[in-house]
Design an enzyme around this catalytic site. Sequence first.
Site, PDB file in Angstrom:
ATOM      1  N   SER A 143       0.830  -1.197   0.000  1.00 30.94           N
ATOM      2  CA  SER A 143       0.000   0.000   0.000  1.00 30.94           C
ATOM      3  C   SER A 143       0.875   1.263   0.000  1.00 30.94           C
ATOM      4  O   SER A 143       1.760   1.395  -0.843  1.00 30.94           O
ATOM      5  CB  SER A 143      -0.956  -0.046   1.196  1.00 30.94           C
ATOM      6  OG  SER A 143      -1.991   0.894   1.061  1.00 30.94           O
ATOM      7  N   ASP A 166      -5.802  -3.547  -2.531  1.00 29.89           N
ATOM      8  CA  ASP A 166      -4.791  -3.139  -1.544  1.00 29.89           C
ATOM      9  C   ASP A 166      -4.198  -4.352  -0.818  1.00 29.89           C
ATOM     10  O   ASP A 166      -4.923  -5.172  -0.245  1.00 29.89           O
ATOM     11  CB  ASP A 166      -5.451  -2.202  -0.534  1.00 29.89           C
ATOM     12  CG  ASP A 166      -4.449  -1.478   0.350  1.00 29.89           C
ATOM     13  OD1 ASP A 166      -3.551  -2.143   0.908  1.00 29.89           O
ATOM     14  OD2 ASP A 166      -4.564  -0.248   0.483  1.00 29.89           O
TER      15      ASP A 166
END
Length: 592
Positions: free
Chosen positions: A346, A460
């Site tokens: 991320s 993510d």
Amino acid sequence: MDGDPGETLVLRGDPLALLESSPIFRGLDRPTLSAISAELESLSLPGGATLFEAGEAPDAMYLLIAGCLGAYSGGEAPRLLGRITAGETVGEMGLLSGHPRSATVRALRDSDLARLPRESFDRVILRHPAAMLRVAQLVVERLESSERGAGHAGTRTFTVLPQSIEVDVGGFATELVAALGGHGRAELVWSVRGADHTSAWFHRIESANDYVVYVADPGPTSWSKLCVRQADSLLFVARAEAAAAPWPLAAGDLGRGSVSARAELVLLHDERIEAGAAARWCAQMPAVPHHHVRGAPDVARVARLLTGQAVGLVLSGGGARGFAHIGVVRALREAGVAIDLVGGTSMGAIMGAGVAAGWTTEEMVERFHRTFVATNPLNDYTLPIVSLVAGRKVSRLLRQEFGATAIEDLPLPFYAVSANLTTGRGSVHRAGELWRWLRASVAIPGVLPPVFHHGEVHVDGGAINNMPVDVMRAFHPGVVIGVDVGSDTTFTSDIQDVDLPPLWKLLGWFRRHKQRPTILQILWRAGMVNSDAATAAGRRLTDLLLQPPLADIDLLSWRSFGRAIEAGYRHAHERLAALDAAGRARLGLAPR
């Protein structure tokens, strides 16, 4: 040097001295050692030859005089369990248990051995209980070593294989020896020095040094084949700008001894890394790690990676808290810690990509302020069918900062992690378009649309593995620094409610600054909950864990850019200053 396996030789050196130096026989009285030495037989194995196969009946134990052996698991896909170096014994486990050989043992390079037949071994064990105890201890040590895995342990000899005559193999090898010299004694051996020598000469060279670098010829000469047999690691060196082509030493020419040697691809550049070079050359050598070399600093990094003394940096996700990574990197660089590999999830992947690209701390501050603070990357709202945000703005900003760079063209080895919703597992991205896989790694479910690629759906990485230290550990045996910026609890509320109130009352609560989470915050935090256990496991796998205090910074507080950087810098600076001598040494820092 290429004699048949099992060729009988006159035992070189003092047999008694050989036995006295052996862990099994050390401490036995002189008359006993003399009796044993009289029964020793001598063998010479060329590199690649098999000493014995898994499943065979044990008939002898062996003392390695010179060279190196490898123990392999049986089956169709043999795995290197460990190396046997000069002065060590092999085969005693089978004699002790009476069971068939549990592993296949091959010569990793030309080797000389002393063989003690089973009958002689049995007499020693019966008459000398101390030897029996030592054998048992060695068996336990071998089992523990095999459980840990071979990794980079015992990697002491390197053979440099030039792809063509245009490769400045001498210059690279000289710089590599100089870099290895910072970690121990190192010596360079080329054909003029070593072509006419026996295995005993090579043994003396390797015994006198911690590392030895052999330089092979550009073609498949007998010297090149000998260098391959001597190697724990093969370095395939090519000019990055040249057309990718196979090495003159074809797979068949490498010989059986090369099966155990790690292969590494080294691409030499003049100044800048040539875009696309890694993809071209890696197609020639798939699944082989590659290194970009532009000068002495890169060679020093390669030396640390080859010897297991490199430092890997793993950065967690955490939204706006991820800016603290910039401060941590600044503190590490100021302290003199050389970052050799980077990975992240991320926001940690985005920050880590800047490190892997070689950006200075100032450049990271400028670029990421421009991308995340000067403009809100999450304000291109759309009809919430797939996500709240269209994602086009994030994609544009990532392309703006990272361009068309491929992951494999980054100066430092790098990986980003996404969550693959198709397979239900994490995906590790070590090749391909950098911006695309950063976009996947930061695609918060429900907030940003997923990245669709070859029929798979990526979101993510924090949904599965927010701190991917396990990924780093899988291919990097050295030091790992982990930075966790997502662990502080901020997702709280000061209201008691089940349903949303009427709009007019909701607006009133916001005016009174009631702490009601927004939909963005809820989706972001919900996407990370399942990763908490993996994050805890990742923390335990680090050598140095950094957790800057960031509880007062919200995951979406882009305006906290400066505060987050300062918190990361201050925390890392304090932790580094508090390291003891052993901790500083592991990070390659000079003692205070």
